[in-house]
Design an enzyme around this catalytic site. Structure first.
Site, PDB file in Angstrom:
ATOM      1  N   HIS A  17      -4.090   0.937   5.252  1.00 22.21           N
ATOM      2  CA  HIS A  17      -4.561  -0.560   5.528  1.00 22.21           C
ATOM      3  C   HIS A  17      -5.269  -0.354   6.903  1.00 22.21           C
ATOM      4  O   HIS A  17      -6.301  -0.926   6.837  1.00 22.21           O
ATOM      5  CB  HIS A  17      -3.661  -1.356   5.828  1.00 22.21           C
ATOM      6  CG  HIS A  17      -2.552  -2.057   4.544  1.00 22.21           C
ATOM      7  ND1 HIS A  17      -1.240  -1.915   4.409  1.00 22.21           N
ATOM      8  CD2 HIS A  17      -3.098  -2.131   3.296  1.00 22.21           C
ATOM      9  CE1 HIS A  17      -0.875  -2.259   3.097  1.00 22.21           C
ATOM     10  NE2 HIS A  17      -2.062  -2.511   2.719  1.00 22.21           N
ATOM     11  N   LYS A  41       6.243 -13.304  -5.247  1.00 21.33           N
ATOM     12  CA  LYS A  41       6.475 -11.889  -5.165  1.00 21.33           C
ATOM     13  C   LYS A  41       7.943 -11.874  -4.106  1.00 21.33           C
ATOM     14  O   LYS A  41       8.046 -12.867  -3.499  1.00 21.33           O
ATOM     15  CB  LYS A  41       5.390 -11.256  -4.161  1.00 21.33           C
ATOM     16  CG  LYS A  41       4.438 -10.675  -4.930  1.00 21.33           C
ATOM     17  CD  LYS A  41       3.360 -10.022  -3.810  1.00 21.33           C
ATOM     18  CE  LYS A  41       2.342  -9.148  -4.276  1.00 21.33           C
ATOM     19  NZ  LYS A  41       1.382  -8.544  -3.331  1.00 21.33           N
ATOM     20  N   ARG A  91      -8.850   2.012  -3.647  1.00 20.10           N
ATOM     21  CA  ARG A  91      -8.402   3.179  -3.918  1.00 20.10           C
ATOM     22  C   ARG A  91      -8.771   4.046  -5.171  1.00 20.10           C
ATOM     23  O   ARG A  91      -8.884   5.018  -5.494  1.00 20.10           O
ATOM     24  CB  ARG A  91      -6.885   3.143  -3.874  1.00 20.10           C
ATOM     25  CG  ARG A  91      -6.435   2.768  -2.577  1.00 20.10           C
ATOM     26  CD  ARG A  91      -4.770   2.655  -2.744  1.00 20.10           C
ATOM     27  NE  ARG A  91      -4.727   1.376  -3.489  1.00 20.10           N
ATOM     28  CZ  ARG A  91      -3.329   0.843  -4.069  1.00 20.10           C
ATOM     29  NH1 ARG A  91      -2.359   1.410  -3.581  1.00 20.10           N
ATOM     30  NH2 ARG A  91      -3.428  -0.183  -4.703  1.00 20.10           N
ATOM     31  N   SER A 128       2.062  -0.199  -0.448  1.00 23.86           N
ATOM     32  CA  SER A 128       3.108  -0.448   0.114  1.00 23.86           C
ATOM     33  C   SER A 128       4.250  -0.623  -0.789  1.00 23.86           C
ATOM     34  O   SER A 128       5.411  -0.194  -0.334  1.00 23.86           O
ATOM     35  CB  SER A 128       3.032  -2.155   0.497  1.00 23.86           C
ATOM     36  OG  SER A 128       2.056  -2.145   1.469  1.00 23.86           O
TER      37      SER A 128
END
Length: 166
Positions: A17, A41, A91, A128
């Protein structure tokens, strides 16, 4: 002023990040690191903790503002804050496939463009979720997260900057 937003839950913020945020800071006059909460979440860190970790970590970068997104659509947040671009790190092609429909919808809702920055090769594997899993199982994540995050992830185990001097 050209203002961009780097949105995310940042639970926790990691070096991948940071690399994208730093590159965005070189492209825009101001970058807002907008920390979101998705109520579907389950978070390891509270919104306040995620804001604090991001502020501690990004304090040395010029032109960075850290704030919560709040309720509602990111497109509306961008409109209210005068944001001209959303910056997202990618990514893999699956990140692109996930982000492209959102980028199109955000542009159609508010006119805000999305800028995709490919992740640095050394951070392609970071997420994460993976960092939290490795840390929870006792693995070392100190190379992948800022010190302020590491201290919180390894609760009770002092980070290298807190080790007693011998």
């Amino acid at each position: 002023m050209r203002r961009a937003v780097c949105p995310g839950s940042f639970d926790p913020i990691h070096n991948g990040h940071l690399e994208v945020i730093a590159r965005a800071a070189g492209l825009f006059d101001e970058v807002i690191v907008a920390i979101s909460t998705n109520y579907a979440k389950k978070y390891m860190f509270s919104l306040e903790e995620r804001l604090e970790m991001a502020r501690e970590t990004l304090a040395s970068l010029k032109g960075i503002v850290v704030e919560p997104v709040g309720e509602g659509l990111l497109a509306e947040y961008c409109r209210q804050r005068g944001v001209s671009a959303i910056v997202k790190g990618l990514r893999s092609s699956s990140d692109f496939d996930y982000e492209l429909p959102m980028a199109t919808m955000n542009r159609q809702l508010s006119g805000v463009e999305t800028v995709f920055l490919p992740a640095e090769a050394s951070y392609l594997h970071l997420s994460s979720t993976l960092i939290k899993e490795v840390a929870a199982l006792g693995g070392s994540v100190s190379d992948y997260v800022p010190r302020s995050v590491h201290r919180r992830l390894v609760a009770g185990e002092p980070s290298p900057d807190q080790q007693p001097k011998r």
